[in-house]
Write a protein that holds these residues in place. Structure first.
Motif, PDB file in Angstrom:
ATOM      1  N   PRO A  21       0.799  -1.226   0.000  1.00  0.00           N
ATOM      2  CA  PRO A  21       0.000   0.000   0.000  1.00  0.00           C
ATOM      3  C   PRO A  21       0.835   1.281   0.000  1.00  0.00           C
ATOM      4  O   PRO A  21       0.362   2.323  -0.457  1.00  0.00           O
ATOM      5  CB  PRO A  21      -0.829  -0.108   1.287  1.00  0.00           C
ATOM      6  CG  PRO A  21      -0.086  -1.054   2.156  1.00  0.00           C
ATOM      7  CD  PRO A  21       0.577  -2.015   1.233  1.00  0.00           C
ATOM      8  N   VAL A  22       2.069   1.195   0.503  1.00  0.00           N
ATOM      9  CA  VAL A  22       2.915   2.402   0.516  1.00  0.00           C
ATOM     10  C   VAL A  22       3.400   2.734  -0.891  1.00  0.00           C
ATOM     11  O   VAL A  22       3.356   3.885  -1.328  1.00  0.00           O
ATOM     12  CB  VAL A  22       4.119   2.227   1.466  1.00  0.00           C
ATOM     13  CG1 VAL A  22       5.093   3.394   1.309  1.00  0.00           C
ATOM     14  CG2 VAL A  22       3.641   2.149   2.911  1.00  0.00           C
ATOM     15  N   PHE A  23       3.847   1.725  -1.630  1.00  0.00           N
ATOM     16  CA  PHE A  23       4.472   1.991  -2.921  1.00  0.00           C
ATOM     17  C   PHE A  23       3.510   1.891  -4.101  1.00  0.00           C
ATOM     18  O   PHE A  23       3.537   2.736  -4.995  1.00  0.00           O
ATOM     19  CB  PHE A  23       5.656   1.046  -3.141  1.00  0.00           C
ATOM     20  CG  PHE A  23       6.868   1.425  -2.354  1.00  0.00           C
ATOM     21  CD1 PHE A  23       7.715   2.426  -2.787  1.00  0.00           C
ATOM     22  CD2 PHE A  23       7.150   0.796  -1.157  1.00  0.00           C
ATOM     23  CE1 PHE A  23       8.834   2.796  -2.061  1.00  0.00           C
ATOM     24  CE2 PHE A  23       8.274   1.146  -0.411  1.00  0.00           C
ATOM     25  CZ  PHE A  23       9.108   2.156  -0.859  1.00  0.00           C
ATOM     26  N   LEU A  51       7.842  12.994   4.444  1.00  0.00           N
ATOM     27  CA  LEU A  51       7.109  13.253   5.684  1.00  0.00           C
ATOM     28  C   LEU A  51       5.634  13.485   5.406  1.00  0.00           C
ATOM     29  O   LEU A  51       4.757  12.977   6.123  1.00  0.00           O
ATOM     30  CB  LEU A  51       7.717  14.471   6.391  1.00  0.00           C
ATOM     31  CG  LEU A  51       9.097  14.281   7.017  1.00  0.00           C
ATOM     32  CD1 LEU A  51       9.717  15.627   7.364  1.00  0.00           C
ATOM     33  CD2 LEU A  51       8.996  13.413   8.260  1.00  0.00           C
ATOM     34  N   THR A  52       5.349  14.248   4.361  1.00  0.00           N
ATOM     35  CA  THR A  52       3.953  14.495   3.993  1.00  0.00           C
ATOM     36  C   THR A  52       3.263  13.198   3.591  1.00  0.00           C
ATOM     37  O   THR A  52       2.117  12.942   3.963  1.00  0.00           O
ATOM     38  CB  THR A  52       3.885  15.504   2.833  1.00  0.00           C
ATOM     39  OG1 THR A  52       4.531  16.720   3.233  1.00  0.00           O
ATOM     40  CG2 THR A  52       2.449  15.802   2.449  1.00  0.00           C
ATOM     41  N   GLU A  53       3.973  12.383   2.821  1.00  0.00           N
ATOM     42  CA  GLU A  53       3.415  11.108   2.378  1.00  0.00           C
ATOM     43  C   GLU A  53       3.136  10.199   3.567  1.00  0.00           C
ATOM     44  O   GLU A  53       2.092   9.537   3.638  1.00  0.00           O
ATOM     45  CB  GLU A  53       4.409  10.436   1.418  1.00  0.00           C
ATOM     46  CG  GLU A  53       3.838   9.284   0.630  1.00  0.00           C
ATOM     47  CD  GLU A  53       2.998   9.751  -0.542  1.00  0.00           C
ATOM     48  OE1 GLU A  53       2.189   8.943  -1.025  1.00  0.00           O
ATOM     49  OE2 GLU A  53       3.137  10.916  -0.963  1.00  0.00           O
ATOM     50  N   ALA A  54       4.072  10.140   4.521  1.00  0.00           N
ATOM     51  CA  ALA A  54       3.874   9.309   5.707  1.00  0.00           C
ATOM     52  C   ALA A  54       2.670   9.789   6.513  1.00  0.00           C
ATOM     53  O   ALA A  54       1.865   8.981   6.993  1.00  0.00           O
ATOM     54  CB  ALA A  54       5.131   9.321   6.573  1.00  0.00           C
ATOM     55  N   SER A  55       2.538  11.106   6.667  1.00  0.00           N
ATOM     56  CA  SER A  55       1.396  11.667   7.397  1.00  0.00           C
ATOM     57  C   SER A  55       0.078  11.309   6.720  1.00  0.00           C
ATOM     58  O   SER A  55      -0.910  10.965   7.381  1.00  0.00           O
ATOM     59  CB  SER A  55       1.528  13.189   7.500  1.00  0.00           C
ATOM     60  OG  SER A  55       2.696  13.549   8.214  1.00  0.00           O
ATOM     61  N   ARG A  56       0.073  11.384   5.391  1.00  0.00           N
ATOM     62  CA  ARG A  56      -1.145  11.038   4.644  1.00  0.00           C
ATOM     63  C   ARG A  56      -1.525   9.573   4.864  1.00  0.00           C
ATOM     64  O   ARG A  56      -2.696   9.239   5.102  1.00  0.00           O
ATOM     65  CB  ARG A  56      -0.930  11.304   3.150  1.00  0.00           C
ATOM     66  CG  ARG A  56      -2.136  10.940   2.280  1.00  0.00           C
ATOM     67  CD  ARG A  56      -1.826  11.117   0.805  1.00  0.00           C
ATOM     68  NE  ARG A  56      -0.799  10.185   0.356  1.00  0.00           N
ATOM     69  CZ  ARG A  56      -1.040   8.904   0.055  1.00  0.00           C
ATOM     70  NH1 ARG A  56      -2.258   8.404   0.194  1.00  0.00           N
ATOM     71  NH2 ARG A  56      -0.062   8.132  -0.367  1.00  0.00           N
ATOM     72  N   LEU A  57      -0.540   8.689   4.799  1.00  0.00           N
ATOM     73  CA  LEU A  57      -0.809   7.262   4.968  1.00  0.00           C
ATOM     74  C   LEU A  57      -1.336   6.956   6.368  1.00  0.00           C
ATOM     75  O   LEU A  57      -2.221   6.116   6.543  1.00  0.00           O
ATOM     76  CB  LEU A  57       0.469   6.464   4.696  1.00  0.00           C
ATOM     77  CG  LEU A  57       0.918   6.421   3.230  1.00  0.00           C
ATOM     78  CD1 LEU A  57       2.352   5.915   3.122  1.00  0.00           C
ATOM     79  CD2 LEU A  57      -0.023   5.558   2.405  1.00  0.00           C
ATOM     80  N   ARG A  97      -3.003   9.119   8.307  1.00  0.00           N
ATOM     81  CA  ARG A  97      -4.362   9.686   8.392  1.00  0.00           C
ATOM     82  C   ARG A  97      -5.382   8.799   7.690  1.00  0.00           C
ATOM     83  O   ARG A  97      -6.533   8.700   8.121  1.00  0.00           O
ATOM     84  CB  ARG A  97      -4.395  11.097   7.797  1.00  0.00           C
ATOM     85  CG  ARG A  97      -3.690  12.149   8.634  1.00  0.00           C
ATOM     86  CD  ARG A  97      -4.088  13.538   8.169  1.00  0.00           C
ATOM     87  NE  ARG A  97      -3.825  13.732   6.747  1.00  0.00           N
ATOM     88  CZ  ARG A  97      -2.680  14.184   6.249  1.00  0.00           C
ATOM     89  NH1 ARG A  97      -1.683  14.481   7.077  1.00  0.00           N
ATOM     90  NH2 ARG A  97      -2.515  14.348   4.950  1.00  0.00           N
ATOM     91  N   GLU A  98      -4.982   8.151   6.599  1.00  0.00           N
ATOM     92  CA  GLU A  98      -5.908   7.286   5.866  1.00  0.00           C
ATOM     93  C   GLU A  98      -6.188   5.982   6.607  1.00  0.00           C
ATOM     94  O   GLU A  98      -7.119   5.264   6.260  1.00  0.00           O
ATOM     95  CB  GLU A  98      -5.333   6.986   4.475  1.00  0.00           C
ATOM     96  CG  GLU A  98      -5.334   8.184   3.544  1.00  0.00           C
ATOM     97  CD  GLU A  98      -4.724   7.868   2.187  1.00  0.00           C
ATOM     98  OE1 GLU A  98      -4.208   6.741   2.014  1.00  0.00           O
ATOM     99  OE2 GLU A  98      -4.764   8.740   1.310  1.00  0.00           O
ATOM    100  N   LEU A 135      -0.808   0.061   8.775  1.00  0.00           N
ATOM    101  CA  LEU A 135      -0.810   0.025  10.240  1.00  0.00           C
ATOM    102  C   LEU A 135      -0.433  -1.363  10.768  1.00  0.00           C
ATOM    103  O   LEU A 135       0.446  -1.492  11.618  1.00  0.00           O
ATOM    104  CB  LEU A 135      -2.189   0.438  10.765  1.00  0.00           C
ATOM    105  CG  LEU A 135      -2.641   1.863  10.401  1.00  0.00           C
ATOM    106  CD1 LEU A 135      -4.042   2.121  10.926  1.00  0.00           C
ATOM    107  CD2 LEU A 135      -1.661   2.890  10.951  1.00  0.00           C
ATOM    108  N   LEU A 136      -1.086  -2.401  10.246  1.00  0.00           N
ATOM    109  CA  LEU A 136      -0.797  -3.755  10.731  1.00  0.00           C
ATOM    110  C   LEU A 136       0.586  -4.217  10.290  1.00  0.00           C
ATOM    111  O   LEU A 136       1.283  -4.919  11.036  1.00  0.00           O
ATOM    112  CB  LEU A 136      -1.869  -4.722  10.217  1.00  0.00           C
ATOM    113  CG  LEU A 136      -3.282  -4.495  10.748  1.00  0.00           C
ATOM    114  CD1 LEU A 136      -4.244  -5.512  10.145  1.00  0.00           C
ATOM    115  CD2 LEU A 136      -3.311  -4.576  12.274  1.00  0.00           C
TER     116      LEU A 136
END
Length: 356
Positions: A87-89, A224-230, A232-233, A239-240
């Motif tokens: 999901p990150v990439f 950092l922005t991308e990590a924050s977005r992920l 928040r979603e 997360l798991l």
């Protein structure tokens, strides 16, 4: 080096190539052999050095069942890495491709220093050959690293605070509980603040060093922005996956302690693990020596028996080295064949790869 077009389409402007020079099988084999030699030297010290008789006795009588549990837990940690990677990439990537790239990264991390950065670099190369833009890869690599590492800082803050106020034990001096917690909170706060800053723009006529600095700043800010977005979603995979990667790896050390006949408090294992792992950032192949000394030292400081800590960490390191390496070798073999034969157009589908 073999060059082929994606999906066999000669009109495509994107190409896939065989692996880069630093990831060629022969070079990786040399790296692996060097790491094996370092690990063997570490084992030899434990086996032959005077004054370590109790450590040798613990290893001689290690419970095989607990060691098998440790291997299973490490496999679960690696699988959690896969769950987080996709999901990150690229959420549209097939699970097979995500599995192979993730295991290649994990295997690479077993034989190169810098806490897995080498594995991420190889994964970035593969994604770029799949068509993902370089700036997007850079942002998401930073985001992935932050999310993967962020769990450690949150855990230090929470566990350190609980130890400091006496909610969990054993009792420890404040410099081993409150201080790490405060430092971890400070790092988390700094990341949150940086994530809210605008990305820097290069000044007209800036020199090469200044431009490179601005580019680095933009990549970090974007990550950092991308990590924050992920976060928040609240994507369950992110997360798991990040939680499981950290939790199961910690549990391997817990299992190896039981294997050698010791059961220190879980909080001791967690704090010793979290701070001791910083030794993995040293430029040593596979982190051999750096991680080991860091883990043993911190575990003993937090109250684990010295002989048990040495034996448990050695068993942990053997599992941590061999399982990702063997799994990564199989994944690299399969992925390399697919890259040469242009059989993986799903590495970065155009609709996803072209997006933010």
């Amino acid at each position: 080096m073999v060059t082929r077009t994606i999906g066999g389409d000669p009109t495509s402007s994107r190409v896939r190539q065989d692996l880069p020079p630093e990831a060629q099988p022969r070079r990786l084999l040399r790296r692996a052999l060097l790491t094996v030699l370092l690990l063997a030297a570490l084992v030899a010290v434990v086996v032959f050095a005077p004054g370590l008789g109790e450590v040798r006795e613990r290893l001689d009588h290690a419970d095989p069942a607990w060691l098998v549990v440790g291997v299973v837990l490490e496999a679960l940690s690696c699988c959690s890495y896969v769950v987080m990677f996709r999901p990150v990439f690229c959420a549209a990537m097939s699970w097979r491709t995500s599995w192979e790239i993730s295991w290649v990264e994990l295997g690479m991390g077993s034989i190169v220093p810098a806490s897995g950065a080498g594995g991420l670099a190889l994964g970035a190369w593969i994604l770029h050959r799949g068509g993902m833009p370089g700036d997007q890869i850079a942002r998401r690599s930073v985001a992935f690293f932050l999310l993967k590492s962020g769990v450690n800082f949150v855990a230090v803050a929470v566990i350190g605070a609980l130890l400091a106020v006496g909610i969990v034990g054993p009792a420890q001096p404040l410099w081993l509980t409150a201080l790490p917690a405060v430092l971890a909170i400070g790092v988390i706060a700094a990341v949150v603040v940086l994530a809210r800053l605008d990305e820097p723009a290069p000044a007209p006529g800036a020199g090469r060093v200044r431009r490179a600095w601005v580019v680095t700043g933009r990549v970090l800010a974007g990550g950092l922005t991308e990590a924050s977005r992920l976060v928040r979603e609240r994507d369950l995979g992110v997360l798991l996956g990040s939680l499981g990667y950290w939790l199961f790896d910690n549990a391997v050390l817990w299992a190896t302690f039981h294997a050698v006949g010791a059961s220190p408090p879980v909080t001791v294992i967690l704090m010793g693990y979290l701070i001791g792992q910083l030794g993995g950032a040293l430029p040593i192949p596979g982190g051999v020596g750096g991680i080991d000394l860091g883990l043993v030292g911190m575990l003993v400081v937090y109250g684990a028996p010295a002989s048990a800590a040495v034996a448990a960490v050695l068993a942990y390191r053997v599992i941590l080295f061999w399982l990702p390496l063997l799994g990564g070798a199989v994944a690299l073999w399969s992925l390399r064949r697919a890259l040469i034969r242009s059989q993986r157009a799903d590495i970065c589908p155009p609709a996803v790869g072209s997006g933010a």
